[in-house]
Design a protein around this motif. Structure first.
Motif, PDB file in Angstrom:
ATOM      1  N   LEU A 117      -0.582  14.574  -5.604  1.00  0.00           N
ATOM      2  CA  LEU A 117      -0.857  13.747  -5.963  1.00  0.00           C
ATOM      3  C   LEU A 117      -0.695  12.438  -5.576  1.00  0.00           C
ATOM      4  O   LEU A 117      -1.243  11.636  -4.942  1.00  0.00           O
ATOM      5  CB  LEU A 117      -1.304  13.166  -7.691  1.00  0.00           C
ATOM      6  CG  LEU A 117      -2.199  12.299  -8.630  1.00  0.00           C
ATOM      7  CD1 LEU A 117      -3.734  12.992  -8.126  1.00  0.00           C
ATOM      8  CD2 LEU A 117      -1.493  11.851  -9.633  1.00  0.00           C
ATOM      9  N   GLU A 157      -1.479   9.882 -12.358  1.00  0.00           N
ATOM     10  CA  GLU A 157      -2.515   9.455 -11.925  1.00  0.00           C
ATOM     11  C   GLU A 157      -2.665   8.258 -12.477  1.00  0.00           C
ATOM     12  O   GLU A 157      -2.666   7.167 -12.239  1.00  0.00           O
ATOM     13  CB  GLU A 157      -3.599  10.454 -11.820  1.00  0.00           C
ATOM     14  CG  GLU A 157      -4.695   9.808 -10.785  1.00  0.00           C
ATOM     15  CD  GLU A 157      -5.649  10.892 -10.170  1.00  0.00           C
ATOM     16  OE1 GLU A 157      -5.613  11.396 -10.791  1.00  0.00           O
ATOM     17  OE2 GLU A 157      -7.029  10.503  -9.308  1.00  0.00           O
ATOM     18  N   ARG A 160      -1.364  -5.807 -11.695  1.00  0.00           N
ATOM     19  CA  ARG A 160      -1.301  -6.347 -10.186  1.00  0.00           C
ATOM     20  C   ARG A 160      -2.143  -8.004 -10.776  1.00  0.00           C
ATOM     21  O   ARG A 160      -1.851  -8.540 -10.935  1.00  0.00           O
ATOM     22  CB  ARG A 160      -1.900  -5.631  -9.203  1.00  0.00           C
ATOM     23  CG  ARG A 160      -2.071  -6.164  -8.161  1.00  0.00           C
ATOM     24  CD  ARG A 160      -2.858  -5.529  -6.737  1.00  0.00           C
ATOM     25  NE  ARG A 160      -1.531  -4.546  -6.355  1.00  0.00           N
ATOM     26  CZ  ARG A 160      -1.995  -3.237  -5.184  1.00  0.00           C
ATOM     27  NH1 ARG A 160      -2.920  -3.242  -5.510  1.00  0.00           N
ATOM     28  NH2 ARG A 160      -1.485  -2.765  -5.050  1.00  0.00           N
ATOM     29  N   GLU A 215      -0.755   5.519   0.617  1.00  0.00           N
ATOM     30  CA  GLU A 215      -1.563   4.851   0.947  1.00  0.00           C
ATOM     31  C   GLU A 215      -2.688   3.142   0.707  1.00  0.00           C
ATOM     32  O   GLU A 215      -3.763   2.756   1.441  1.00  0.00           O
ATOM     33  CB  GLU A 215      -2.901   6.008   1.660  1.00  0.00           C
ATOM     34  CG  GLU A 215      -2.321   6.640   2.974  1.00  0.00           C
ATOM     35  CD  GLU A 215      -1.873   5.970   4.262  1.00  0.00           C
ATOM     36  OE1 GLU A 215      -2.142   4.735   4.061  1.00  0.00           O
ATOM     37  OE2 GLU A 215      -1.062   6.465   4.456  1.00  0.00           O
ATOM     38  N   LYS A 216      -2.335   3.334  -0.788  1.00  0.00           N
ATOM     39  CA  LYS A 216      -3.296   1.764  -1.092  1.00  0.00           C
ATOM     40  C   LYS A 216      -2.262   0.933  -0.380  1.00  0.00           C
ATOM     41  O   LYS A 216      -1.124   0.922  -0.197  1.00  0.00           O
ATOM     42  CB  LYS A 216      -3.246   2.503  -2.857  1.00  0.00           C
ATOM     43  CG  LYS A 216      -4.080   3.899  -3.775  1.00  0.00           C
ATOM     44  CD  LYS A 216      -5.587   3.374  -2.815  1.00  0.00           C
ATOM     45  CE  LYS A 216      -6.271   4.397  -3.815  1.00  0.00           C
ATOM     46  NZ  LYS A 216      -7.291   4.449  -3.948  1.00  0.00           N
ATOM     47  N   ASP A 217      -3.335  -0.477  -0.253  1.00  0.00           N
ATOM     48  CA  ASP A 217      -2.868  -1.881  -0.163  1.00  0.00           C
ATOM     49  C   ASP A 217      -1.941  -1.476  -1.482  1.00  0.00           C
ATOM     50  O   ASP A 217      -2.287  -1.536  -2.355  1.00  0.00           O
ATOM     51  CB  ASP A 217      -4.166  -2.557   0.001  1.00  0.00           C
ATOM     52  CG  ASP A 217      -4.561  -1.998   1.607  1.00  0.00           C
ATOM     53  OD1 ASP A 217      -3.913  -2.065   2.431  1.00  0.00           O
ATOM     54  OD2 ASP A 217      -5.825  -2.811   1.194  1.00  0.00           O
ATOM     55  N   GLN A 237     -10.842  -4.992 -17.723  1.00  0.00           N
ATOM     56  CA  GLN A 237     -11.320  -4.238 -18.323  1.00  0.00           C
ATOM     57  C   GLN A 237     -11.084  -4.638 -19.516  1.00  0.00           C
ATOM     58  O   GLN A 237     -10.824  -4.000 -20.278  1.00  0.00           O
ATOM     59  CB  GLN A 237     -10.345  -2.932 -17.646  1.00  0.00           C
ATOM     60  CG  GLN A 237     -10.071  -2.775 -16.439  1.00  0.00           C
ATOM     61  CD  GLN A 237     -10.892  -1.972 -15.854  1.00  0.00           C
ATOM     62  OE1 GLN A 237     -12.278  -1.314 -16.545  1.00  0.00           O
ATOM     63  NE2 GLN A 237     -10.803  -1.520 -14.777  1.00  0.00           N
ATOM     64  N   LEU A 278      -2.368   4.016 -11.480  1.00  0.00           N
ATOM     65  CA  LEU A 278      -4.214   3.041 -11.301  1.00  0.00           C
ATOM     66  C   LEU A 278      -3.171   2.160 -11.861  1.00  0.00           C
ATOM     67  O   LEU A 278      -3.918   0.572 -11.638  1.00  0.00           O
ATOM     68  CB  LEU A 278      -5.217   4.300 -11.892  1.00  0.00           C
ATOM     69  CG  LEU A 278      -5.993   5.427 -10.506  1.00  0.00           C
ATOM     70  CD1 LEU A 278      -7.026   5.637 -11.625  1.00  0.00           C
ATOM     71  CD2 LEU A 278      -6.289   4.131 -10.147  1.00  0.00           C
ATOM     72  N   LYS A 304       3.145  -3.421   4.250  1.00  0.00           N
ATOM     73  CA  LYS A 304       1.866  -3.789   3.323  1.00  0.00           C
ATOM     74  C   LYS A 304       2.450  -4.967   2.660  1.00  0.00           C
ATOM     75  O   LYS A 304       1.684  -4.972   1.309  1.00  0.00           O
ATOM     76  CB  LYS A 304       1.726  -2.539   2.536  1.00  0.00           C
ATOM     77  CG  LYS A 304       0.989  -1.491   3.137  1.00  0.00           C
ATOM     78  CD  LYS A 304       0.476  -0.213   2.646  1.00  0.00           C
ATOM     79  CE  LYS A 304       1.568   0.774   1.863  1.00  0.00           C
ATOM     80  NZ  LYS A 304       0.732   1.578   0.839  1.00  0.00           N
ATOM     81  N   PRO A 311       0.798  11.217  -2.161  1.00  0.00           N
ATOM     82  CA  PRO A 311       0.006  11.521  -0.848  1.00  0.00           C
ATOM     83  C   PRO A 311      -0.737   9.881  -1.004  1.00  0.00           C
ATOM     84  O   PRO A 311      -1.098   9.359  -0.390  1.00  0.00           O
ATOM     85  CB  PRO A 311      -0.058  12.023   0.135  1.00  0.00           C
ATOM     86  CG  PRO A 311       0.837  13.486  -0.792  1.00  0.00           C
ATOM     87  CD  PRO A 311       0.554  12.953  -2.286  1.00  0.00           C
ATOM     88  N   LEU A 312      -2.149  10.326  -1.502  1.00  0.00           N
ATOM     89  CA  LEU A 312      -3.387   9.096  -1.629  1.00  0.00           C
ATOM     90  C   LEU A 312      -3.487   8.038  -2.050  1.00  0.00           C
ATOM     91  O   LEU A 312      -3.992   7.228  -1.242  1.00  0.00           O
ATOM     92  CB  LEU A 312      -4.463   9.835  -2.515  1.00  0.00           C
ATOM     93  CG  LEU A 312      -5.580   9.470  -3.013  1.00  0.00           C
ATOM     94  CD1 LEU A 312      -6.146   9.348  -2.137  1.00  0.00           C
ATOM     95  CD2 LEU A 312      -6.678   9.806  -3.959  1.00  0.00           C
ATOM     96  N   TYR A 313      -1.781   7.744  -2.980  1.00  0.00           N
ATOM     97  CA  TYR A 313      -1.973   7.188  -3.870  1.00  0.00           C
ATOM     98  C   TYR A 313      -0.782   6.020  -2.972  1.00  0.00           C
ATOM     99  O   TYR A 313      -0.512   4.688  -2.588  1.00  0.00           O
ATOM    100  CB  TYR A 313      -1.444   6.641  -5.081  1.00  0.00           C
ATOM    101  CG  TYR A 313      -2.265   7.221  -6.295  1.00  0.00           C
ATOM    102  CD1 TYR A 313      -3.448   6.222  -6.655  1.00  0.00           C
ATOM    103  CD2 TYR A 313      -2.543   8.494  -6.501  1.00  0.00           C
ATOM    104  CE1 TYR A 313      -4.093   6.233  -6.776  1.00  0.00           C
ATOM    105  CE2 TYR A 313      -3.972   8.821  -7.075  1.00  0.00           C
ATOM    106  CZ  TYR A 313      -5.164   7.684  -7.358  1.00  0.00           C
ATOM    107  OH  TYR A 313      -6.130   7.974  -7.658  1.00  0.00           O
ATOM    108  N   ILE A 328      -1.832   0.027  -9.692  1.00  0.00           N
ATOM    109  CA  ILE A 328      -2.567  -0.504  -8.462  1.00  0.00           C
ATOM    110  C   ILE A 328      -3.465  -1.839  -8.936  1.00  0.00           C
ATOM    111  O   ILE A 328      -4.355  -2.243  -8.063  1.00  0.00           O
ATOM    112  CB  ILE A 328      -2.923   0.436  -7.955  1.00  0.00           C
ATOM    113  CG1 ILE A 328      -3.961   1.010  -8.047  1.00  0.00           C
ATOM    114  CG2 ILE A 328      -2.051   0.918  -6.856  1.00  0.00           C
ATOM    115  CD1 ILE A 328      -4.256   2.051  -7.384  1.00  0.00           C
ATOM    116  N   ASP A 380       2.377  -7.972   1.940  1.00  0.00           N
ATOM    117  CA  ASP A 380       1.334  -9.255   2.749  1.00  0.00           C
ATOM    118  C   ASP A 380       1.866 -10.443   2.512  1.00  0.00           C
ATOM    119  O   ASP A 380       1.920 -11.155   1.023  1.00  0.00           O
ATOM    120  CB  ASP A 380       0.065  -9.510   0.979  1.00  0.00           C
ATOM    121  CG  ASP A 380      -0.782 -10.395   1.427  1.00  0.00           C
ATOM    122  OD1 ASP A 380      -0.617 -11.433   2.219  1.00  0.00           O
ATOM    123  OD2 ASP A 380      -2.173  -9.990   1.313  1.00  0.00           O
TER     124      ASP A 380
END
Lengths: 304, 232
Positions: free
Chosen positions: A91, A47, A58, A97-99, A280, A51, A261, A93-95, A54, A263
């Motif tokens: 885990l 996970e 990026r 869907e992210k742009d 960060q 993260l 997706k 499916p959640l990610y 994305i 862009d």
């Protein structure tokens, strides 16, 4: 000419690489999730990896004027740990869907085990549910058989073949991939997989339809400039600019646009370089003067 | 109805009305989502929202579509605590509406936990929308952990959304966190003048930190930003 490296593991690379890539006019990359050279043991590390793909990576790419997208999945090597694989698949499916997550991958076979096949099938289902294209890794060992078996699994899943790219092809497998209706990716490596001259020969033989090249550069001996370097060899071999342009830009754009997706505004022009932006607590700069003028080519060498 | 609940309702009504006149199906989709609310369903809808909005507006492939609020509406939103509502794109407003609705559904005990988890699993634009919603929730002080976490990062957009034009830090941060956020503005080259109620929150520790910062910079022959005068 702008270049699109649709398979490169930038989180394993240095800022020197980003700088060299930007100078070579690589303006868009896709980073597929893969393994880290040794198997992970906890789902939470997957996970955090997703993260970072994305998030931080990026951002890091943008500081060098490179648009960064990713595809997410459970790689075949780690699919062999079945209890862990199940957790990772819950885990995903959640990610997905992210742009900016433009596909599922890299998935497929490596040791050609039943566990790998299971995770491969399950992730093809996810790709269908989320309507995303797929990057299929083909094995290093028993490659021809592994490629054939991968295509059987793709076809059995019912996912449209044009939504799948079979990657890391060699002379013996390009035709198998193309005949299946899938796309055929070629990884140009310094010593293994495929080299520039052999690739130029393949393009002369098969043309540019559904054919792509990438560097798959990672933490091993690999070269993030292989896409422009191969384009140069193709030029020297007399392949037309139109054909090269299709292979190094138009094709990956067309393939990954299937995600809905990619862009296009983001990749139509080089993203604005602003290295003064931090992330960060970690700027990629260490006290140098930031390049904020969007002129990578004119960058002062002593800023490196 | 207390002030926060009023803010919440005012913002919710104003933004929803505006989006709905832009995208006629928006309210309907929202109603459907909450007919059978689940946290997982919400997370996925929240991530999809930006693309769905873009896709639903003909001839608008630009994902940074802006709503057309009246001046009165902008004033209302600003007074209610919506951070710089006028310059936020459509997807931020839409996600704020989703978040306000989710917090209502979950109730005061569950909502802060859910929002915090959502924040940690979000990408940058998603995180920014959460930070815009924080001052608008009922019991905003219960979301302090999320707000504090957001200041620990240095991603430009995230830092700007919590630190600049956002009433949350001045209202709810303890001095120690507020001071770090303010000093970080120098390193981010963010405009201190946009930190809400900075003057009211200046304290001895912050002054001391600013003085030390001036010494550090001077010793390194580096320039000192003029805005240090807002603290000293």
């Amino acid at each position: 000419m702008k270049y699109f490296d649709h398979h490169i593991h930038m989180s394993a690379r240095t800022t020197d690489d980003y700088e060299a890539m930007a100078k070579a006019n690589i303006t868009a990359v896709i980073e597929p999730a893969f393994w880290l050279g040794q198997p992970r043991t906890h789902v939470a590390t997957f996970e955090d990896y997703y993260l970072s793909l994305i998030g931080w990576e990026r951002f890091r790419a943008r500081q060098f004027g490179i648009a960064h997208f990713c595809v997410l999945g459970l790689n075949p090597k780690e699919a062999n740990n079945r209890p862990l694989a199940k957790e990772v698949l819950e885990l995903l499916p959640l990610y997905l869907e992210k742009d900016g997550v433009v596909g599922v991958g890299e998935i497929g076979l490596d040791d050609n085990t039943p566990e790998e096949e299971k995770a491969f099938e399950e992730q093809l289902e996810l790709a269908k549910e989320h309507n995303l294209p797929v990057i299929v890794h083909t094995p290093h060992r028993d490659k021809i058989q592994g490629t054939r078996r991968s295509i059987e699994i793709v076809k059995a899943s019912g996912i449209p073949v044009e939504q799948v790219i079979i990657d890391h092809n060699i002379e013996d497998t390009t035709a198998i991939a193309l005949d299946s209706g899938c796309w055929a990716g070629h990884t140009i490596y310094p010593s293994t997989k495929m080299d520039e001259v052999r690739m130029a020969k393949l393009v002369k033989k098969y043309g540019s339809e559904r054919i792509t090249i990438n560097s798959s550069a990672d933490w091993g001996v690999s070269d993030p400039l292989k896409v422009p370097k191969t384009a140069q060899v193709m030029r020297e071999e007399g392949i037309t600019e139109e054909t090269i342009q299709k292979i190094v830009w138009d094709n990956p754009v067309e393939f990954f646009s299937q995600s809905g997706k990619l862009d296009m505004e983001m990749i139509s022009e080089r993203p604005l370089v602003d290295q003064s932006i931090l992330w960060q607590g970690n700027s990629v700069l260490r006290g140098q003067k930031p390049n904020i003028d969007n002129k990578i080519e004119n960058q002062n060498d002593d800023s490196a | 109805m207390n002030q926060q609940q009023m803010n919440h309702s005012t913002v919710y009504a104003t933004v929803l009305h505006n989006i709905d006149s832009f995208i006629p199906d928006f309210k309907l989709q929202l109603t459907k989502l909450y007919e059978s609310f689940s946290e997982t369903k919400f997370r996925i809808a929240f991530s999809r929202l930006r693309r769905e909005l873009t896709d639903s507006i003909p001839d608008h492939k630009n994902s940074e579509v802006h709503l057309e609020f009246t001046k009165k509406e902008i004033d209302t939103l600003t007074q209610s605590g919506f951070p710089s509502a006028a310059r936020r794109p459509l997807h931020i407003h839409a996600r704020v509406v989703y978040l306000l609705h989710a917090a209502e559904q979950l109730g005061p005990k569950e909502a802060p936990r859910f929002i915090h988890e959502l924040f940690t699993r979000s990408d940058t634009p998603e995180q920014c929308s959460i930070l815009c919603a924080l001052p608008l929730f009922s019991n905003p002080q219960d979301y302090c952990d999320t707000a504090v976490l957001s200041t620990r990062g240095y991603i430009r957009e995230v830092y700007d959304t919590i630190a600049l034009q956002n009433p949350y830090p001045a209202r709810y941060f303890p001095d120690s966190v507020f001071n770090q956020m303010v000093l970080k503005a120098f390193f981010m080259e963010a405009p201190l003048s946009e930190i809400v109620d900075l003057q009211e929150r200046v304290n001895d520790d912050l002054r001391r930190m600013a003085e030390d910062f001036v010494k550090e910079r001077s010793a390194a022959n580096r320039s000192v930003p003029n805005e240090i005068n807002l603290i000293l």
